[in-house]
Scaffold this active site. Structure first.
Site, PDB file in Angstrom:
ATOM      1  N   GLU A   1      25.996  -1.740 -17.092  1.00  0.00           N
ATOM      2  CA  GLU A   1      25.237  -0.553 -17.506  1.00  0.00           C
ATOM      3  C   GLU A   1      25.645   0.696 -16.722  1.00  0.00           C
ATOM      4  O   GLU A   1      26.013   1.707 -17.290  1.00  0.00           O
ATOM      5  CB  GLU A   1      23.734  -0.791 -17.320  1.00  0.00           C
TER       6      GLU A   1
ATOM      7  N   ASP B   1      21.855  -5.514 -16.394  1.00  0.00           N
ATOM      8  CA  ASP B   1      20.866  -5.798 -15.349  1.00  0.00           C
ATOM      9  C   ASP B   1      20.103  -7.098 -15.620  1.00  0.00           C
ATOM     10  O   ASP B   1      19.842  -7.452 -16.783  1.00  0.00           O
ATOM     11  CB  ASP B   1      19.874  -4.642 -15.230  1.00  0.00           C
TER      12      ASP B   1
ATOM     13  N   ASP C   1      17.152  -8.235 -15.976  1.00  0.00           N
ATOM     14  CA  ASP C   1      15.750  -8.193 -16.367  1.00  0.00           C
ATOM     15  C   ASP C   1      15.670  -8.180 -17.887  1.00  0.00           C
ATOM     16  O   ASP C   1      16.687  -8.255 -18.572  1.00  0.00           O
ATOM     17  CB  ASP C   1      15.038  -6.976 -15.749  1.00  0.00           C
TER      18      ASP C   1
ATOM     19  N   GLU D   1      14.940  -5.820 -20.028  1.00  0.00           N
ATOM     20  CA  GLU D   1      15.624  -4.696 -20.662  1.00  0.00           C
ATOM     21  C   GLU D   1      17.132  -4.905 -20.606  1.00  0.00           C
ATOM     22  O   GLU D   1      17.848  -4.615 -21.567  1.00  0.00           O
ATOM     23  CB  GLU D   1      15.241  -3.378 -19.984  1.00  0.00           C
TER      24      GLU D   1
ATOM     25  N   TYR E   1      18.671  -6.817  -6.212  1.00  0.00           N
ATOM     26  CA  TYR E   1      18.118  -6.108  -7.375  1.00  0.00           C
ATOM     27  C   TYR E   1      16.735  -5.549  -7.063  1.00  0.00           C
ATOM     28  O   TYR E   1      15.913  -6.221  -6.428  1.00  0.00           O
ATOM     29  CB  TYR E   1      18.047  -7.051  -8.576  1.00  0.00           C
TER      30      TYR E   1
ATOM     31  N   ARG F   1      14.240  -4.255  -9.141  1.00  0.00           N
ATOM     32  CA  ARG F   1      13.084  -4.345 -10.042  1.00  0.00           C
ATOM     33  C   ARG F   1      12.621  -5.803 -10.083  1.00  0.00           C
ATOM     34  O   ARG F   1      13.153  -6.613 -10.835  1.00  0.00           O
ATOM     35  CB  ARG F   1      13.446  -3.820 -11.435  1.00  0.00           C
TER      36      ARG F   1
ATOM     37  N   HIS G   1      13.479 -12.777 -10.323  1.00  0.00           N
ATOM     38  CA  HIS G   1      14.474 -12.515  -9.278  1.00  0.00           C
ATOM     39  C   HIS G   1      13.879 -12.721  -7.904  1.00  0.00           C
ATOM     40  O   HIS G   1      12.674 -12.844  -7.742  1.00  0.00           O
ATOM     41  CB  HIS G   1      14.982 -11.064  -9.366  1.00  0.00           C
TER      42      HIS G   1
END
Length: 693
Positions: A7, A80, A82, A84, A296, A298, A342
């Site tokens: 991304e 990423d 997650d 999203e 990471y 988030r 995570h």
């Protein structure tokens, strides 16, 4: 050549270091396919089918990506880790016509050589459960945004937005403000005795009378108690000694990192998010090139890998000694409603200390890295140990308490101190006490009474609002910062120092939503929907059913609100301020950004002006042509001029203030220059005594 799609462009250089030969890295700069901005794009009658489109601003990028993918022997999607990120990988696969059943997805929690190499060895299929959970969130948020926003824009003020989570966060801020406004302070008094022994000064506070807790509600009660207390000896009744331990805090989650960064470093959510992103993606370090420093960012999990745990414990043993290590690694329980996808936020390598990279980092990045590093280091250290002394003192039946605490072993506090909220009522001060014995008579140097009042709840800060959202199950780690930032960006809240205060507009929006949408825009329902999204991701529930259930309840509320004649729009108020374009009176109106002045001659005249209550324009003179009021106005360049209120009929203008009088010598109008009144044409100056008269 294998193509790895990510991304963020900032990751490219860091990642390439660990991929080795035979790999090319391409960054999509976020989403390349999404719901279009200018249309609703959800087919409600066709099972809520979303109509995705390639983003217009990514046309050239998509073309380049397709070209590279066609030439690559394999395409790996490393977006990423997650929901999203999973959805973005799915969109990329669709744009490139990749087989979504093929193992093309790689995932790593940190951009380190070991993590990246491990991910390359175990690619997986795109997880459609995660994709569908994200689709459900996107579709529900689109429904609320595109169906509810027009209604509040029509009923409250133009160009407003509502959000499934955003409006609930705003409600928390508004409700807290109402609590503060409705709070009725209660009077109470404290009585403190001051003592000294062996040159050590200490205090004791009144707690009870004849073993019953006492509450001094007024001065009369205080005076009655003091009559006895001041004529009594202070005798040590009992001494209790104990040992207590304080356990180390868990490593950071997104929310606790944001809270600590604001509370300890004064960093806003926006700054913290930006700094954390850079530390995760990679920063230039002297002698190392571009490297990532943290995992990471988030996450709602406090889980830590065994490798990271061991590395941290080894570091502690080497630097602080084995007496700072608990017998077994500290393990922290993740909250029940956490996704736990995570690890916690931690440094990638304990060997890269904050001091080693300080010269390579910006001030914010260094401070945040140091905070993350020290929190993780402390999380694997042994408890802090304290010796406590609680002394009960009798004074004529009135009981005073004195407390002392001594740190016996620092443990984790050697590297990390907990934040103490100064806004909360301070508890009795705990300090070191001198050696005391039961039955001992204490020296009293002073006795002071103090009137106090109970305090209202404290307003939310960004940090405490994040904490409240997390505790109530509203939103998820990736959404906290964006949700809170939009409240101030759209003027629904303002910042007073570090506190969030709802604007009049924010309060009106909340009041309207409470009236018509209380069944949907509330904490309980929003938390329930977050759990339903988790059910899609974890239990493979059908996302269409979840959205359908939401819509069936929501559509009735929309219809009722739209049909209602209830409006919260403020009626325009006529002012004495004159339009500097057509001469009509200006109306005081309310819009998205607060009060403003709009011409009453609308739509023929569309002039608008800023409104400042303290600077409301008043007439300064009299028009020499028609006798009407003259107002001070400004040109586009900010120069002041004076004009008749009748801009269409009279249209008088002057660079000086007209008095309304005529010159006795030439007949032209008189003007005011400071304290002097003179003719606008000839050399006539009005005598001073006439001016004063």
């Amino acid at each position: 050549m294998k193509l790895v799609v990510i991304e963020a462009p900032a990751k490219r250089e860091t990642l390439k270091k660990y991929l080795g030969q035979g790999y090319e890295v391409f960054a999509t700069k976020g989403h390349i396919r999404d719901l279009p901005v200018k249309s609703f794009a959800i087919d409600i009658n066709n099972n809520f089918e979303p109509h995705y489109e390639n983003k217009p601003d990514k046309k050239e990028l998509i073309s380049e990506l397709k070209h590279k993918a066609d030439k690559a022997e394999e395409v790996l999607l490393a977006t990423d880790p997650d929901r999203e990120g999973e959805a973005i990988a799915w969109h990329i696969a669709n744009v490139l016509n990749l087989d979504t059943n093929k193992k093309c997805r790689i995932q790593y929690n940190e951009i380190s050589k070991n993590a990246v190499q491990k991910a390359l060895k175990s690619p997986r299929e795109i997880d459609l459960n995660l994709v569908n959970a994200q689709q459900a969130r996107r579709v529900m948020d689109r429904i609320v945004g595109y169906k509810l926003s027009p209604i509040i824009s029509k009923k409250v003020a133009p160009k407003l937005s509502a959000g499934r989570v955003q409006s609930v966060a705003l409600k928390l801020v508004v409700d807290r403000e109402k609590e503060i406004e409705n709070f009725k302070p209660e009077e109470y008094w404290t009585v403190t005795a001051f003592h000294e022994k062996s040159k050590i000064a200490f205090k004791s506070t009144l707690q009870s009378y004849k073993n019953k807790k006492i509450k001094l509600e007024n001065k009369d009660m205080v005076d009655e108690a003091l009559k006895v207390i001041k004529n009594s000896d202070f005798i040590v009744e009992s001494i209790k000694k104990s040992k207590t331990k304080s356990h180390a805090p868990a490593p950071f989650t997104t929310s606790t990192m944001q809270q600590d960064a604001l509370n300890k470093l004064g960093m806003s959510l926006k700054k913290t998010t930006a700094s954390a992103q850079e530390l995760y993606e990679g920063v230039e370090v002297k002698g190392e090139g571009k490297i990532a420093l943290i995992t990471y960012i988030r996450t709602d999990s406090t889980r830590v890998s065994e490798e990271a745990q061991k590395a941290c414990r080894d570091f502690i043993a080497n630097k602080y000694g084995k007496n700072y290590l608990p017998e077994k690694p500290n393990i922290y329980v993740t909250k029940k409603n956490a996704q736990d996808a995570h690890e916690a936020i931690r440094p990638i390598s304990m060997q890269i200390t904050p001091e080693m990279v300080q010269d390579s980092l910006t001030k914010d990045n260094y401070r945040l890295y140091k905070l993350i590093y020290e929190r993780f280091l402390a999380s694997q250290m042994i408890e802090a140990e304290y010796s406590n002394v609680a002394v009960s003192i009798d004074a004529g039946g009135y009981n005073f308490k004195a407390s002392g605490r001594t740190l016996e072993f620092a443990g984790y506090t050697a590297v990390y101190k907990e934040f103490v909220d100064e806004d909360k009522d301070k508890k009795q001060e705990i300090s070191k006490l001198p050696a005391l014995t039961e039955g001992e008579k204490l020296v009293v140097t002073d006795i002071k009474e103090e009137q106090k009042f109970t305090k209202p709840p404290v307003r939310y800060t960004e940090a405490s609002l994040v904490k409240a959202m997390e505790e109530k199950g509203i939103g998820r780690p990736a959404t906290y910062a964006a949700t809170i930032t939009i409240l101030t960006a759209r003027s629904y809240c303002e910042k007073e120092g570090k506190y969030l205060v709802p604007t009049e507009l924010g309060r009106k929006i909340t009041e309207y939503l409470e009236k018509f949408f209380s069944g949907v825009i509330n904490v309980k329902f929003t938390a329930h929907m977050e759990n339903r999204l988790d059910d899609i991701a974890e239990n493979k529930d059908d996302w269409h059913d979840v959205v359908s259930s939401f819509w069936n309840g929501f559509k009735g509320l929309l219809e009722k609100a739209d049909a209602s004649s209830v409006t919260m729009k403020a009626e325009p108020i006529e002012t004495d301020i004159i339009c500097d374009k057509c001469g009509h009176k200006m109306l005081l109106r309310e819009g998205r950004f607060g009060k403003f002045l709009g011409c009453s001659n609308f739509p023929k005249c569309r002039n608008i002006m800023p409104y400042n209550e303290k600077e409301e324009k008043k007439s300064v003179g009299i028009c020499p042509n028609c006798g009407k009021k003259v107002y001070a106005l400004k040109t586009k360049r900010g120069k002041t001029f004076y004009a008749c209120e009748d801009r269409e009929g009279c249209n008088f203008m002057s660079w000086d203030i007209p008095t309304g009088e005529k010159c006795p010598e030439c007949g032209n109008y008189l003007i005011k220059k400071g304290k002097i009144v003179k003719c606008s044409k000839c050399s006539y100056v009005k005598p001073k005594e006439d001016n004063e008269a």
